[in-house]
Write a protein that holds these residues in place. Structure first.
Motif, PDB file in Angstrom:
ATOM      1  N   LEU A 157       0.823  -1.203   0.000  1.00 46.14           N
ATOM      2  CA  LEU A 157       0.000   0.000   0.000  1.00 46.14           C
ATOM      3  C   LEU A 157       0.863   1.261   0.000  1.00 46.14           C
ATOM      4  O   LEU A 157       0.588   2.214  -0.726  1.00 46.14           O
ATOM      5  N   GLN A 158       1.920   1.234   0.766  1.00 46.32           N
ATOM      6  CA  GLN A 158       2.832   2.380   0.824  1.00 46.32           C
ATOM      7  C   GLN A 158       3.468   2.647  -0.542  1.00 46.32           C
ATOM      8  O   GLN A 158       3.563   3.802  -0.978  1.00 46.32           O
ATOM      9  N   ALA A 159       3.888   1.603  -1.240  1.00 47.90           N
ATOM     10  CA  ALA A 159       4.480   1.762  -2.572  1.00 47.90           C
ATOM     11  C   ALA A 159       3.450   2.291  -3.569  1.00 47.90           C
ATOM     12  O   ALA A 159       3.765   3.159  -4.403  1.00 47.90           O
ATOM     13  N   ALA A 160       2.218   1.788  -3.480  1.00 46.94           N
ATOM     14  CA  ALA A 160       1.164   2.250  -4.388  1.00 46.94           C
ATOM     15  C   ALA A 160       0.849   3.730  -4.138  1.00 46.94           C
ATOM     16  O   ALA A 160       0.708   4.493  -5.083  1.00 46.94           O
ATOM     17  N   ILE A 161       0.770   4.113  -2.883  1.00 46.49           N
ATOM     18  CA  ILE A 161       0.496   5.512  -2.554  1.00 46.49           C
ATOM     19  C   ILE A 161       1.598   6.409  -3.074  1.00 46.49           C
ATOM     20  O   ILE A 161       1.337   7.491  -3.612  1.00 46.49           O
ATOM     21  N   ALA A 162       2.834   5.975  -2.945  1.00 43.70           N
ATOM     22  CA  ALA A 162       3.955   6.768  -3.464  1.00 43.70           C
ATOM     23  C   ALA A 162       3.820   6.970  -4.974  1.00 43.70           C
ATOM     24  O   ALA A 162       4.080   8.073  -5.478  1.00 43.70           O
TER      25      ALA A 162
END
Length: 167
Positions: A157-162
């Motif tokens: 999720l963190q990578a997608a948000i970035a």
């Protein structure tokens, strides 16, 4: 990684996402009642078993649902339940998406068999692979191509948000 550490990391990522979404006026789905979800899972018969098992047993995903029922933000979709208990079909619902993947109008994609599609961010899809216990960022067309793997839902999720916030 211990469940409480995973949940803390996931809570941090969700807080960051909510802040970002609020700044642009995006709406939030209300949390899922996990007891109602479990009752629903016990009665459903047309969802692939690997998807049911993921939703039933993956504590990190269940925690996510108990805080935030899916995400639709700037072309990124993380599937939740999207009222599937009450409505017949939704393209934001993890069960409906996975039913479609296993029973498409044409040929079943061999790279999607036994995997759980949990999110979409063009040009890719995010899958959970039960055999490796990893989250995978894959090309949506050439699904055999894995761009990146993640150990936790929070990391994915963190990578997608970035990626979304760069656009």
């Amino acid at each position: 990684m211990e469940e409480s550490v995973k949940h803390n990391h996931l809570n941090q990522v969700i807080t960051s996402l909510r802040t970002e979404m609020s700044e642009f006026g995006y709406q939030f789905e209300p949390p899922v009642n996990l007891h109602e979800l479990d009752i629903y899972i016990d009665t459903v018969t047309d969802v692939p078993i690997h998807c049911l098992n993921y939703v039933r047993t993956n504590q990190e995903y269940r925690h996510f649902l108990s805080v935030m029922n899916g995400v639709e933000y700037n072309s990124f979709i993380l599937y939740g339940m999207s009222d599937s208990i009450y409505t017949p079909c939704s393209e934001l619902n993890i069960f409906d998406i996975n039913k479609f993947n296993q029973n498409p109008p044409f040929e079943v994609d061999p790279h999607l068999i036994d995997k759980v599609e949990i999110a979409r961010l063009p040009p890719g899809i995010y899958l959970y692979n039960p055999s490796t216990h990893k989250y995978e960022d894959r090309d949506a067309i050439g699904t055999e191509y894995i761009y990146k793997q993640f150990d936790t839902l929070a990391d994915m999720l963190q990578a997608a948000i970035a990626r979304v916030c760069k656009n």
